[in-house]
Design a protein around this motif. Structure first.
Motif, PDB file in Angstrom:
ATOM      1  N   ALA A  17      26.589  43.942  18.758  1.00 37.77           N
ATOM      2  CA  ALA A  17      26.451  44.287  17.283  1.00 37.77           C
ATOM      3  C   ALA A  17      25.451  45.421  17.025  1.00 37.77           C
ATOM      4  O   ALA A  17      25.550  46.302  16.331  1.00 37.77           O
ATOM      5  N   ALA A  18      24.362  44.965  17.818  1.00 40.76           N
ATOM      6  CA  ALA A  18      23.146  46.215  17.655  1.00 40.76           C
ATOM      7  C   ALA A  18      23.439  47.514  18.071  1.00 40.76           C
ATOM      8  O   ALA A  18      23.062  48.403  17.596  1.00 40.76           O
ATOM      9  N   ARG A  19      24.335  47.347  19.234  1.00 42.03           N
ATOM     10  CA  ARG A  19      24.686  48.976  19.545  1.00 42.03           C
ATOM     11  C   ARG A  19      25.209  49.521  18.675  1.00 42.03           C
ATOM     12  O   ARG A  19      25.165  50.919  18.404  1.00 42.03           O
ATOM     13  N   GLU A  20      26.127  49.219  18.198  1.00 45.90           N
ATOM     14  CA  GLU A  20      26.922  49.803  17.026  1.00 45.90           C
ATOM     15  C   GLU A  20      25.889  50.016  15.807  1.00 45.90           C
ATOM     16  O   GLU A  20      26.035  51.264  15.130  1.00 45.90           O
ATOM     17  N   GLU A  21      25.130  49.024  15.538  1.00 42.15           N
ATOM     18  CA  GLU A  21      24.447  49.379  14.131  1.00 42.15           C
ATOM     19  C   GLU A  21      23.404  50.708  14.435  1.00 42.15           C
ATOM     20  O   GLU A  21      23.270  51.357  13.733  1.00 42.15           O
ATOM     21  N   PHE A  22      22.656  50.363  15.675  1.00 40.37           N
ATOM     22  CA  PHE A  22      21.637  51.442  16.168  1.00 40.37           C
ATOM     23  C   PHE A  22      22.177  52.808  16.507  1.00 40.37           C
ATOM     24  O   PHE A  22      21.661  53.976  15.827  1.00 40.37           O
ATOM     25  N   ALA A  23      23.570  52.843  16.929  1.00 33.62           N
ATOM     26  CA  ALA A  23      24.120  54.060  16.980  1.00 33.62           C
ATOM     27  C   ALA A  23      24.448  54.654  15.568  1.00 33.62           C
ATOM     28  O   ALA A  23      24.396  56.038  15.569  1.00 33.62           O
ATOM     29  N   ALA A  24      24.698  54.007  14.899  1.00 25.66           N
ATOM     30  CA  ALA A  24      25.170  54.539  13.416  1.00 25.66           C
ATOM     31  C   ALA A  24      23.813  54.845  12.605  1.00 25.66           C
ATOM     32  O   ALA A  24      23.997  55.949  11.775  1.00 25.66           O
ATOM     33  N   TYR A  25      22.956  53.894  12.552  1.00 27.06           N
ATOM     34  CA  TYR A  25      21.643  54.135  11.683  1.00 27.06           C
ATOM     35  C   TYR A  25      20.456  54.547  12.264  1.00 27.06           C
ATOM     36  O   TYR A  25      19.382  54.496  11.547  1.00 27.06           O
ATOM     37  N   GLY A  26      20.461  54.437  13.687  1.00 28.79           N
ATOM     38  CA  GLY A  26      18.872  54.495  14.390  1.00 28.79           C
ATOM     39  C   GLY A  26      18.152  53.329  14.195  1.00 28.79           C
ATOM     40  O   GLY A  26      18.685  52.200  13.578  1.00 28.79           O
ATOM     41  N   LEU A  96      26.119  55.864  23.192  1.00 27.05           N
ATOM     42  CA  LEU A  96      24.911  56.173  24.424  1.00 27.05           C
ATOM     43  C   LEU A  96      24.358  57.405  23.792  1.00 27.05           C
ATOM     44  O   LEU A  96      23.019  57.541  23.700  1.00 27.05           O
ATOM     45  N   VAL A  97      24.991  58.489  23.907  1.00 21.87           N
ATOM     46  CA  VAL A  97      24.364  59.769  23.113  1.00 21.87           C
ATOM     47  C   VAL A  97      23.471  59.841  21.910  1.00 21.87           C
ATOM     48  O   VAL A  97      22.457  60.023  21.936  1.00 21.87           O
ATOM     49  N   ARG A  98      24.178  58.877  21.185  1.00 20.14           N
ATOM     50  CA  ARG A  98      23.455  58.738  19.696  1.00 20.14           C
ATOM     51  C   ARG A  98      22.326  57.814  19.897  1.00 20.14           C
ATOM     52  O   ARG A  98      21.257  58.287  19.137  1.00 20.14           O
ATOM     53  N   LEU A  99      22.229  56.863  20.517  1.00 17.84           N
ATOM     54  CA  LEU A  99      21.431  55.836  20.962  1.00 17.84           C
ATOM     55  C   LEU A  99      20.072  56.862  21.355  1.00 17.84           C
ATOM     56  O   LEU A  99      18.994  56.784  21.048  1.00 17.84           O
ATOM     57  N   LEU A 100      20.365  57.785  22.523  1.00 17.80           N
ATOM     58  CA  LEU A 100      19.241  58.295  23.257  1.00 17.80           C
ATOM     59  C   LEU A 100      18.509  59.314  22.153  1.00 17.80           C
ATOM     60  O   LEU A 100      17.669  59.685  22.183  1.00 17.80           O
ATOM     61  N   MET A 101      19.462  59.943  20.996  1.00 17.63           N
ATOM     62  CA  MET A 101      18.960  60.880  20.199  1.00 17.63           C
ATOM     63  C   MET A 101      18.057  59.978  19.129  1.00 17.63           C
ATOM     64  O   MET A 101      17.075  60.571  18.813  1.00 17.63           O
ATOM     65  N   TRP A 102      18.430  58.745  18.812  1.00 19.25           N
ATOM     66  CA  TRP A 102      17.620  58.045  17.944  1.00 19.25           C
ATOM     67  C   TRP A 102      16.235  57.652  18.638  1.00 19.25           C
ATOM     68  O   TRP A 102      15.466  57.834  18.270  1.00 19.25           O
TER      69      TRP A 102
END
Length: 198
Positions: A17-26, A96-102
């Motif tokens: 759940a956190a992966r989805e949330e963090f990828a979307a919102y940082g 993963l790409v979005r998580l790395l950018m955040w």
């Protein structure tokens, strides 16, 4: 259900759940309430398992990078094939790409990232593999090359809007872009010393 199974299942649900949330919102925009709701648990479970939202983000990044490491072989003697595999992985795992950018935005200017020691060790193995494949000793130069290879693999997934601007309809031809990047890498890197012509 046994308590340890429940605990492991809860932890896994929270990470998903956190992966989805963090990828979307940082990190700053993510909400603990939404993560808990997606995971189907009380938000106090997040604090019990991870301590705080930042530590949860760090656990999400660690898990995502562990998955990447498990699926993508070291570069070895074929850095072009490595970049192709890595680029395909990033395209298939946009979270993963979005998580790395955040992560880059959140930890901008900080000397150390949480869990950095493990990541430094992984990068050292990649550097050693690339150096060996090129018939060289690991060095700052091969580490720079490894950094550039990673960047080339990431770029199409990181900046799709730039690809659309520059390539138009061809931007959606992901396989063609991967092949182009792989050919670029093959042309840019010297052959291994032990196989190079005298």
């Amino acid at each position: 259900m046994a308590p340890n199974v429940s605990t492991a299942a809860t932890r896994a649900a929270l990470l998903d759940a956190a992966r989805e949330e963090f990828a979307a919102y940082g990190i700053a925009g993510a909400r603990v309430d939404r993560i808990a709701e997606r995971a189907g648990v009380n938000k106090e479970r997040i604090y019990g398992h991870f301590g705080n939202k930042e530590k949860l983000f760090d656990a999400v990044i660690t898990e995502a990078l562990d998955e990447l490491t498990a699926q993508i072989a070291l570069p070895g003697a074929d850095p072009a094939a490595y970049v192709d595999r890595l680029s395909a992985y990033y395209a298939e795992h946009p979270q993963l790409v979005r998580l790395l950018m955040w992560e880059a935005l959140n930890y901008r200017g900080q000397e150390l990232l949480p869990g950095q020691e493990v990541r430094v060790e992984r990068c050292a193995r990649k550097n050693a593999s690339l150096a060996e494949g090129l018939g060289q000793e690991p060095s700052t130069g091969t580490a720079r090359t490894m950094f550039l290879l990673t960047g080339l693999a990431l770029l199409p997934s990181m900046l799709p809007q730039l690809a659309r601007i520059m390539l138009g309809e061809e931007a959606s031809a992901h396989k063609d872009m991967r092949e182009h990047v792989a050919a670029f890498v093959a042309a840019a890197l010297p052959p291994p010393r032990d196989r190079a012509a005298p």
